[in-house]
Scaffold this active site. Structure first.
Site, PDB file in Angstrom:
ATOM      1  N   ARG A 249       1.040  -1.334   0.050  1.00 35.93           N
ATOM      2  CA  ARG A 249      -0.538   0.023  -0.275  1.00 35.93           C
ATOM      3  C   ARG A 249       0.720   0.915   0.231  1.00 35.93           C
ATOM      4  O   ARG A 249       1.866   1.380   1.218  1.00 35.93           O
ATOM      5  CB  ARG A 249      -0.684   0.188   1.476  1.00 35.93           C
ATOM      6  CG  ARG A 249      -2.150   1.150   1.762  1.00 35.93           C
ATOM      7  CD  ARG A 249      -1.280   2.460   2.564  1.00 35.93           C
ATOM      8  NE  ARG A 249      -2.109   2.863   2.658  1.00 35.93           N
ATOM      9  CZ  ARG A 249      -2.208   4.293   3.382  1.00 35.93           C
ATOM     10  NH1 ARG A 249      -0.958   4.196   3.587  1.00 35.93           N
ATOM     11  NH2 ARG A 249      -3.089   4.625   3.637  1.00 35.93           N
ATOM     12  N   ASP A 251       1.639   4.995   0.538  1.00 32.29           N
ATOM     13  CA  ASP A 251       1.592   6.474   1.028  1.00 32.29           C
ATOM     14  C   ASP A 251       0.826   7.373   0.025  1.00 32.29           C
ATOM     15  O   ASP A 251       2.266   8.243  -0.097  1.00 32.29           O
ATOM     16  CB  ASP A 251       1.601   6.337   2.324  1.00 32.29           C
ATOM     17  CG  ASP A 251       1.715   7.549   3.352  1.00 32.29           C
ATOM     18  OD1 ASP A 251       0.209   7.217   3.991  1.00 32.29           O
ATOM     19  OD2 ASP A 251       2.194   8.864   3.276  1.00 32.29           O
ATOM     20  N   VAL A 253       0.340   9.584  -2.334  1.00 32.75           N
ATOM     21  CA  VAL A 253       1.397   9.226  -3.904  1.00 32.75           C
ATOM     22  C   VAL A 253       1.000  11.167  -4.100  1.00 32.75           C
ATOM     23  O   VAL A 253       1.465  11.332  -5.167  1.00 32.75           O
ATOM     24  CB  VAL A 253       0.446   8.196  -4.730  1.00 32.75           C
ATOM     25  CG1 VAL A 253       1.388   7.023  -3.999  1.00 32.75           C
ATOM     26  CG2 VAL A 253      -0.313   7.896  -5.254  1.00 32.75           C
ATOM     27  N   HIS A 254      -0.586  11.624  -4.003  1.00 30.47           N
ATOM     28  CA  HIS A 254      -0.731  12.820  -4.811  1.00 30.47           C
ATOM     29  C   HIS A 254       0.343  13.759  -3.723  1.00 30.47           C
ATOM     30  O   HIS A 254       0.989  14.393  -4.624  1.00 30.47           O
ATOM     31  CB  HIS A 254      -2.239  12.972  -4.018  1.00 30.47           C
ATOM     32  CG  HIS A 254      -2.008  12.948  -2.245  1.00 30.47           C
ATOM     33  ND1 HIS A 254      -1.979  11.369  -1.718  1.00 30.47           N
ATOM     34  CD2 HIS A 254      -1.775  13.590  -1.705  1.00 30.47           C
ATOM     35  CE1 HIS A 254      -2.600  12.102  -0.508  1.00 30.47           C
ATOM     36  NE2 HIS A 254      -1.998  13.004  -0.320  1.00 30.47           N
ATOM     37  N   GLU A 283      -3.001   4.903  -1.710  1.00 32.41           N
ATOM     38  CA  GLU A 283      -3.610   6.114  -1.209  1.00 32.41           C
ATOM     39  C   GLU A 283      -3.118   7.393  -2.239  1.00 32.41           C
ATOM     40  O   GLU A 283      -2.252   7.865  -2.381  1.00 32.41           O
ATOM     41  CB  GLU A 283      -3.538   6.500   0.296  1.00 32.41           C
ATOM     42  CG  GLU A 283      -3.877   7.380   1.059  1.00 32.41           C
ATOM     43  CD  GLU A 283      -3.195   8.101   2.121  1.00 32.41           C
ATOM     44  OE1 GLU A 283      -4.322   8.458   2.946  1.00 32.41           O
ATOM     45  OE2 GLU A 283      -2.179   7.952   2.545  1.00 32.41           O
ATOM     46  N   ASP A 304     -13.334   8.496   0.348  1.00 33.73           N
ATOM     47  CA  ASP A 304     -14.737   9.331   0.199  1.00 33.73           C
ATOM     48  C   ASP A 304     -15.991   7.859   0.381  1.00 33.73           C
ATOM     49  O   ASP A 304     -16.872   8.644   1.622  1.00 33.73           O
ATOM     50  CB  ASP A 304     -14.850   9.133  -1.100  1.00 33.73           C
ATOM     51  CG  ASP A 304     -14.009  10.335  -2.583  1.00 33.73           C
ATOM     52  OD1 ASP A 304     -14.088  11.397  -1.234  1.00 33.73           O
ATOM     53  OD2 ASP A 304     -14.395  10.133  -3.315  1.00 33.73           O
ATOM     54  N   HIS A 374      -5.760   3.758  10.689  1.00 33.98           N
ATOM     55  CA  HIS A 374      -4.681   4.514  11.097  1.00 33.98           C
ATOM     56  C   HIS A 374      -5.248   5.655  11.218  1.00 33.98           C
ATOM     57  O   HIS A 374      -4.944   6.993  12.005  1.00 33.98           O
ATOM     58  CB  HIS A 374      -3.078   4.306  10.766  1.00 33.98           C
ATOM     59  CG  HIS A 374      -2.919   4.697   9.703  1.00 33.98           C
ATOM     60  ND1 HIS A 374      -2.920   4.166   8.598  1.00 33.98           N
ATOM     61  CD2 HIS A 374      -2.402   5.478   9.492  1.00 33.98           C
ATOM     62  CE1 HIS A 374      -2.374   4.672   7.484  1.00 33.98           C
ATOM     63  NE2 HIS A 374      -2.406   5.960   7.773  1.00 33.98           N
ATOM     64  N   GLN A 376      -7.923   7.701   9.683  1.00 34.55           N
ATOM     65  CA  GLN A 376      -9.130   8.669  10.594  1.00 34.55           C
ATOM     66  C   GLN A 376      -9.765   8.077  11.497  1.00 34.55           C
ATOM     67  O   GLN A 376     -10.082   8.858  12.417  1.00 34.55           O
ATOM     68  CB  GLN A 376     -10.244   7.415   9.609  1.00 34.55           C
ATOM     69  CG  GLN A 376     -10.182   7.179   8.153  1.00 34.55           C
ATOM     70  CD  GLN A 376     -10.101   9.450   7.601  1.00 34.55           C
ATOM     71  OE1 GLN A 376     -10.056  10.253   8.001  1.00 34.55           O
ATOM     72  NE2 GLN A 376      -9.329   9.454   5.968  1.00 34.55           N
ATOM     73  N   VAL A 377      -8.792   7.491  12.609  1.00 32.39           N
ATOM     74  CA  VAL A 377      -8.606   7.531  13.963  1.00 32.39           C
ATOM     75  C   VAL A 377      -7.519   8.201  14.736  1.00 32.39           C
ATOM     76  O   VAL A 377      -7.276   8.807  15.058  1.00 32.39           O
ATOM     77  CB  VAL A 377      -8.940   5.674  14.757  1.00 32.39           C
ATOM     78  CG1 VAL A 377      -8.801   6.081  15.856  1.00 32.39           C
ATOM     79  CG2 VAL A 377     -10.186   5.211  14.234  1.00 32.39           C
ATOM     80  N   ASN A 379      -5.799  10.648  13.570  1.00 31.64           N
ATOM     81  CA  ASN A 379      -5.993  12.087  13.275  1.00 31.64           C
ATOM     82  C   ASN A 379      -6.877  12.645  13.700  1.00 31.64           C
ATOM     83  O   ASN A 379      -6.082  13.576  13.832  1.00 31.64           O
ATOM     84  CB  ASN A 379      -5.714  11.874  11.603  1.00 31.64           C
ATOM     85  CG  ASN A 379      -4.660  11.790  10.572  1.00 31.64           C
ATOM     86  OD1 ASN A 379      -3.035  11.638  11.250  1.00 31.64           O
ATOM     87  ND2 ASN A 379      -4.448  10.948   9.667  1.00 31.64           N
TER      88      ASN A 379
END
Length: 564
Positions: A249, A251, A253-254, A283, A304, A374, A376-377, A379
């Site tokens: 995964r 992290d 990449v934007h 991501e 989303d 990780h 969304q909790v 942060n």
């Protein structure tokens, strides 16, 4: 092509390499074995050979007052400022026939090695995970970081297994045990930035970064430079080859902002391991559907999905949740049918700029869905899990949607045991850096209503306090038995009714049926139709709805059917 890191030779020596284009000379130092002036080669590379083998400790001397670890070190002794250690990649694997599992079978459980007792602690839990229906674990980043504890995203040596978690051999034992139990192992890798403690690259390879391109962590990583490109692609291949990791995964990449690099990396990985079922997941805040295809990246984390469900479950609309506050049921219906909610529309959280590209043509398995992870909790200022933010009936219904819907589900450690332990942002920095991280963390939440004043922000736990880490160790909740039974039942139903029909499944309808209620349909691989209804409103009512063979029902809040 010059490769990063030490190479064990057949003559009892080790070949060492360092890319140091800003230096005229580099000296290799061997612990207990003297020093060797490294030879300068083309394009800024320095090379030396020295007697040694597995266990040899070494570093690079750049000047009288500066010795640095190998940026491609496989293991450190004494932390990220200490000696690098030569590691032998040989291992007596037991699961010799393992080639991976099909993507459609994936049910991910995200885990943090530090909070679960290291690699050995995770290994002890694998049998229980397999029995519960988990088919894959996703390790949060395990590479070396400053200090003895870190939530994962402050690593500075991407090739080195973090000492506090265990040795390379212990990691291989964990992976081998998982494979024997039929569990795939994914790894979260961070190629968009380096942490603030222990990154020496600017001291000898300033060209590793584009200083004129700003990111939240400083200059952008210069992945268009050959040596830098090689650094990260070889790192990905190391985890997949030497450790037999099944998927990566990538992290944020934007923040790399280089699609050519992403595509070239995916192509090289695919062509290098044709006999393996290797899965690559992004991501990517850009919601770029163009990156998602079987020959490129299998899927993207679908923020989303999480964000709109979080609004419906909790009523929170601060900060980035504001993009989902308006018409949340309509947005959820689009997400279930088409994957992304933002497919080119302007996003307030992105200064009104368009975000995303059309995704309705993609199979549902091109998206990884989750209620918690990780980010969304962790942060959240206080690290609360959903179980503390919504009621039990709504959470059960949302869980059923996650596990019986056709997007690939991801769970966060402890979720399946009803854990109400927080997962906080924790580090182990010291002195001025510790102060800066603590204050930066508190300022970050000034945009949230609950932390608008200084007194409220002072309640946010100090990331560097040991108590912050200790509080983040997941404990089973008071209703653990009921939550385990629910997850076990839903994952069994997924395995029986959804997985055999999943490859190529695509959304065909999504509609609003109430203020906080939706109905969605998918055409499955065998031509059957999966229908799901979800009602998170104050007065749910799914009575009388019948769409085929009932798979599962959660009162009047959730129901799923299959029809031929």
């Amino acid at each position: 092509m010059t490769r990063w890191g030490p190479e064990l030779l057949d003559n009892g020596k080790v070949r060492f390499r360092l890319w140091a284009p800003d230096r005229d000379g580099v000296t290799l130092e061997i612990d207990g074995g003297g020093s060797v002036a490294m030879e300068s080669e083309a394009d800024g590379w320095f090379v030396a050979e020295a007697a040694g083998g597995a266990g040899t400790r070494y570093r690079f001397r750049l000047g009288a007052d500066l010795a640095v670890p190998d940026p491609a070190s496989r293991l450190q002794s004494g932390g990220v400022h200490g000696w690098s250690v030569v590691v032998d990649s040989q291992f007596a694997w037991s699961a010799t026939e393992w080639r991976g599992r099909p993507w459609e079978e994936t049910v991910l459980l995200e885990v943090h090695a530090g909070t679960l007792g290291g690699f050995a602690g995770i290994r002890e839990r694998l049998a229980g995970m397999a029995a519960a229906g988990i088919t894959a674990i996703e390790l949060m980043p395990i590479n070396a970081f400053g200090g003895t504890r870190n939530w994962g995203y402050d690593g500075v040596l991407p090739y080195a297994v973090a000492e506090p978690y265990g040795s390379p051999a212990e990691l291989r034992t964990l992976i081998d045990t998982a494979h024997l139990l039929g569990i795939s192992v994914f790894l979260d890798v961070v190629y968009n930035h380096f942490g603030p403690d222990g990154n020496y690259l600017n001291a000898y390879a300033g060209a590793f970064f584009h200083k004129d391109i700003d990111t939240p962590w400083g200059g952008a990583v210069a992945v268009d430079v050959d040596a830098v490109h090689r650094f990260f692609v070889d790192n990905a291949l190391m985890w997949l080859r030497d450790y037999r990791i099944d998927g990566l995964r990538f992290d944020a990449v934007h923040a790399i902002a280089n699609d050519d690099f992403l595509d070239r990396m995916a192509h090289e990985i695919r062509t290098s391991l044709p006999e393996r079922q290797v899965h690559l997941v992004l991501e990517n805040e850009k919601n770029d559907a163009g990156r998602l295809s079987p020959d490129c990246y299998d899927a993207q984390w679908n923020d989303d999905f999480h964000n709109v469900l979080h609004v419906l479950l909790t009523g929170e609309t601060s900060a980035y949740y504001g993009d989902f506050a308006d018409r949340p049921a309509e947005r959820l219906a689009r997400c279930l049918k088409e994957g992304f909610i933002y497919q080119g529309e302007g996003s307030a959280n992105h200064d009104g700029r368009p975000r995303g590209t059309p995704s309705g043509h993609l199979p549902s398995t091109a998206f990884v869905a989750f209620l918690q992870n990780h980010d969304q909790v962790g942060n959240r200022a206080m690290g609360e899990r959903l179980i503390r933010l919504t009621d039990r009936a709504r959470l059960r219904a949302a869980t059923a949607l996650l596990l019986l819907g056709p997007q690939i589900p991801l769970l966060f450690m402890g979720e399946d045991e009803g854990s109400d332990s927080p997962f906080l942002f924790f580090t182990d920095f010291h002195d001025e850096l510790a102060d800066a991280v603590r204050e930066g963390r508190r300022k970050e939440f000034a945009k949230f209503e609950a932390f608008a004043d200084e007194a409220s922000r002072a309640r946010i736990p100090d990331p560097n306090a040991r108590s912050t880490f200790d509080a983040s160790i997941p404990q089973a909740g008071p209703e653990a038995g009921e939550w385990r039974a629910l997850y076990r039942e839903l994952l069994m139903l997924r395995q029986v009714h959804i997985v055999p029909r999943l490859k190529g499944a695509i959304g065909i309808a999504g509609e609003v049926i109430g203020d906080a209620a939706v109905k969605a349909r998918w055409r499955m691989a065998d031509g059957a139709t999966l229908t799901i209804c979800l009602d998170l409103g104050d007065t749910p009512d799914l009575a009388g709805v019948d769409e085929g063979e009932l798979i599962h029902r959660e009162g009047d809040r959730f129901a799923a059917w299959i029809a031929a």
